[in-house]
Scaffold this active site. Structure first.
Site, mmCIF file in Angstrom:
data_model
loop_
_atom_site.group_PDB
_atom_site.id
_atom_site.type_symbol
_atom_site.label_atom_id
_atom_site.label_comp_id
_atom_site.label_asym_id
_atom_site.label_seq_id
_atom_site.Cartn_x
_atom_site.Cartn_y
_atom_site.Cartn_z
ATOM 1 C CE1 TYR A 1 1.170 -0.358 4.362
ATOM 2 C CE2 TYR A 1 0.206 1.834 4.358
ATOM 3 C CZ TYR A 1 1.002 0.875 4.961
ATOM 4 O OH TYR A 1 1.637 1.155 6.142
ATOM 5 N NE ARG B 1 7.011 4.167 0.260
ATOM 6 C CZ ARG B 1 6.776 4.983 1.282
ATOM 7 N NH1 ARG B 1 7.743 5.272 2.139
ATOM 8 N NH2 ARG B 1 5.589 5.517 1.452
ATOM 9 N NE ARG C 1 -4.988 -19.944 3.111
ATOM 10 C CZ ARG C 1 -4.023 -20.775 3.517
ATOM 11 N NH1 ARG C 1 -3.961 -22.007 3.033
ATOM 12 N NH2 ARG C 1 -3.110 -20.373 4.391
ATOM 13 C CG HIS D 1 1.088 -21.222 1.121
ATOM 14 N ND1 HIS D 1 0.083 -22.094 1.469
ATOM 15 C CD2 HIS D 1 1.400 -20.558 2.258
ATOM 16 C CE1 HIS D 1 -0.189 -21.964 2.750
ATOM 17 N NE2 HIS D 1 0.594 -21.043 3.258
ATOM 18 C CE LYS E 1 3.194 3.268 3.075
ATOM 19 N NZ LYS E 1 3.330 3.281 4.523
ATOM 20 C CD GLU F 1 10.319 1.372 10.106
ATOM 21 O OE1 GLU F 1 10.011 2.308 9.366
ATOM 22 O OE2 GLU F 1 10.275 0.176 9.721
ATOM 23 C CG LEU G 1 8.378 2.190 4.365
ATOM 24 C CD1 LEU G 1 8.133 1.039 3.400
ATOM 25 C CD2 LEU G 1 7.106 2.930 4.636
HETATM 26 N N1 PDD Z 1 3.092 4.748 7.210
HETATM 27 N N2 PDD Z 1 7.796 3.471 8.581
HETATM 28 C C1 PDD Z 1 6.655 2.760 8.589
HETATM 29 C C2 PDD Z 1 6.662 1.400 9.187
HETATM 30 C C3 PDD Z 1 5.487 3.317 8.032
HETATM 31 O O1 PDD Z 1 4.350 2.597 7.999
HETATM 32 C C4 PDD Z 1 5.517 4.630 7.494
HETATM 33 C C5 PDD Z 1 4.319 5.289 6.890
HETATM 34 C C6 PDD Z 1 6.730 5.331 7.534
HETATM 35 C C7 PDD Z 1 6.864 6.723 6.963
HETATM 36 O O2 PDD Z 1 6.794 6.709 5.550
HETATM 37 P P1 PDD Z 1 6.277 7.970 4.724
HETATM 38 O O3 PDD Z 1 7.059 9.132 5.180
HETATM 39 O O4 PDD Z 1 6.568 7.617 3.317
HETATM 40 O O5 PDD Z 1 4.816 8.135 5.027
HETATM 41 C C8 PDD Z 1 7.851 4.715 8.069
HETATM 42 C C9 PDD Z 1 1.857 5.244 6.628
HETATM 43 C C10 PDD Z 1 1.658 6.695 6.785
HETATM 44 C C11 PDD Z 1 0.704 4.418 7.134
HETATM 45 O O6 PDD Z 1 0.934 3.258 7.465
HETATM 46 O O7 PDD Z 1 -0.427 4.902 7.172
#
Ligand code: PDD
Length: 279
Positions: A31, A50, A99, A101, A147, A179, A203
Site C-alpha cells: 500500500y 516506492r 487459496r 501459497h 510497504k 523506526e 521503510l
Molecule cells: N506509514 N515506517 C513505517 C513502518 C510506516 O508505515 C511509514 C508510513 C513510515 C513513513 O513513511 P512515509 O514518510 O513515506 O509516510 C515509516 C503510513 C503513513 C501508514 O501506514 O499509514
C-alpha cells in the site's frame, strides 16, 4: 464517498472484494498513503517509485504504480477535496484466486483499491508540546523496506502505545531505535541529525528523505547511523517523520523526558520548512 476499485470509480458502499483475495488470505500485497493539497499530491514521484519498487520485489504487475498519481488526484477531485488537505490510500494485492501459497496463474489481475478522505493533522497543541512514545522490541521480519499490508506487528505495537497513553511505538532491534510503527525516527545528537540508514529493516519514508534533503539545504549536518536506545536520553531532540504524523516531536519516551521535554529548534525549523511544501 467515491472510491476506485479495479478500473472503476464507484460509491464506497458498492465496492466489494472477494474473500479469496490474496490480500485478505495472505496479506499478499502492499500500500501507499499519500497527502494531497490543493488537489495535487505532495511528493508524488517518490511515492510512486516506492510502490513500483515494492511491486517489482513482490513480482506483481507494476502498472498500478504508473497510474497512482493520476488515480489519486482524480479521486481527490471526484470527492471534492481540492479545497482541503486530503489523504489518499492505495492498496494493490496479487488478486483473487483459490487459496494456495504459490502465485496464482499468470494473468490473474491484481486487485487495485484507492480511497481519498479529508486529512486532519495531529492537533496543533501536540506539535507544540511534543508527544509521548514508547519502545517495543521489533518482532517484524527482514523485508520492512516493502510497504506490505502485513502489519500485524505494527498494529500490536501501535495499540501498546495507545494503551500507554502514547502516540507512537518505536521498534528496537539489537539495541537500536530503528523506526516507528508507522513513522521514521530522527534524533539530534551533538548537532547532527541522525536517522537509521535506508535498508531492509525499515521503510524508507518519503517524508524521511524529504526532511533529510531539507536539513542538508538548511546546513544541518546529517548522519545515517544508529540511535542507541541506551543513549537516546542524551539526545537533544527526538522526532517522528511520516505522511500522517508529518514532523512530530517526541517529548517523552517510556515516561522519561527527551532533551528539555519539549520540541527542540531543529524539529521546529524542519517542520516549518516542510509545511511550506504544501502551500
Ligand atoms: N506509514 N515506517 C513505517 C513502518 C510506516 O508505515 C511509514 C508510513 C513510515 C513513513 O513513511 P512515509 O514518510 O513515506 O509516510 C515509516 C503510513 C503513513 C501508514 O501506514 O499509514
Amino acid at each position: 464517498m467515491q472510491v476506485y476499485l479495479n478500473g472503476a470509480y464507484l460509491d464506497a458502499s458498492e465496492a466489494h472484494i472477494s474473500p479469496d483475495d490474496r490480500g485478505f488470505l495472505f496479506a499478499d500485497g502492499l500500500y501507499e498513503a499519500l497527502l494531497a493539497y490543493h488537489g495535487r499530491i505532495l511528493l508524488g514521484e517518490p511515492h510512486a517509485a516506492r510502490m513500483r519498487a515494492g511491486l517489482t520485489a513482490l513480482q506483481i504487475d507494476t502498472s498500478p504504480a504508473d497510474r497512482l498519481l493520476e488515480l489519486g488526484e482524480r479521486l481527490v477531485a471526484l470527492n471534492q477535496l481540492t479545497d482541503r488537505p486530503a489523504l489518499i490510500y492505495a492498496q494493490v494485492t496479487r488478486g483473487s484466486a483459490p487459496r494456495r501459497h504459490r502465485f496464482p496463474p499468470a494473468g490473474t489481475p491484481p486487485t487495485c483499491y484507492l480511497f481519498a478522505k479529508p486529512f486532519a493533522s495531529q492537533p496543533a497543541e501536540l506539535f507544540a508540546s511534543g508527544c509521548a512514545a514508547i519502545t517495543v522490541p521489533d518482532t517484524r521480519g527482514s523485508r520492512c523496506d516493502i510497504k506490505t499490508i502485513g502489519l500485524l506487528a505494527n498494529v500490536l505495537a501501535n495499540e501498546a502505545a495507545h494503551a500507554a497513553g502514547a502516540l507512537e511505538a518505536l521498534f528496537v532491534r539489537d539495541g537500536v531505535i530503528i523506526e516507528g510503527s508507522h513513522s521514521n525516527v530522527m534524533a539530534v545528537i551533538r548537532g547532527e541529525l541522525v536517522t537509521y540508514p535506508s535498508c531492509n529493516y525499515i521503510l524508507t519514508g518519503v517524508t524521511r528523505n524529504c526532511v533529510l534533503d531539507l536539513a542538508r539545504t538548511m546546513g544541518i549536518p546529517v548522519r545515517e547511523g544508529p540511535i542507541f536506545a541506551s543513549e537516546v536520553y542524551a539526545a537533544d531532540e527526538l522526532f517522528l517523520t511520516g505522511t500522517t504524523l508529518e514532523i512530530m516531536p517526541i517529548a517523552h519516551l517510556d515516561g522519561r523526558p527527551i532533551g528539555a521535554g519539549r520540541p527542540g529548534p531543529v524539529a521546529t525549523r524542519l517542520f516549518a520548512a516542510y509545511r511550506q511544501l504544501s502551500q
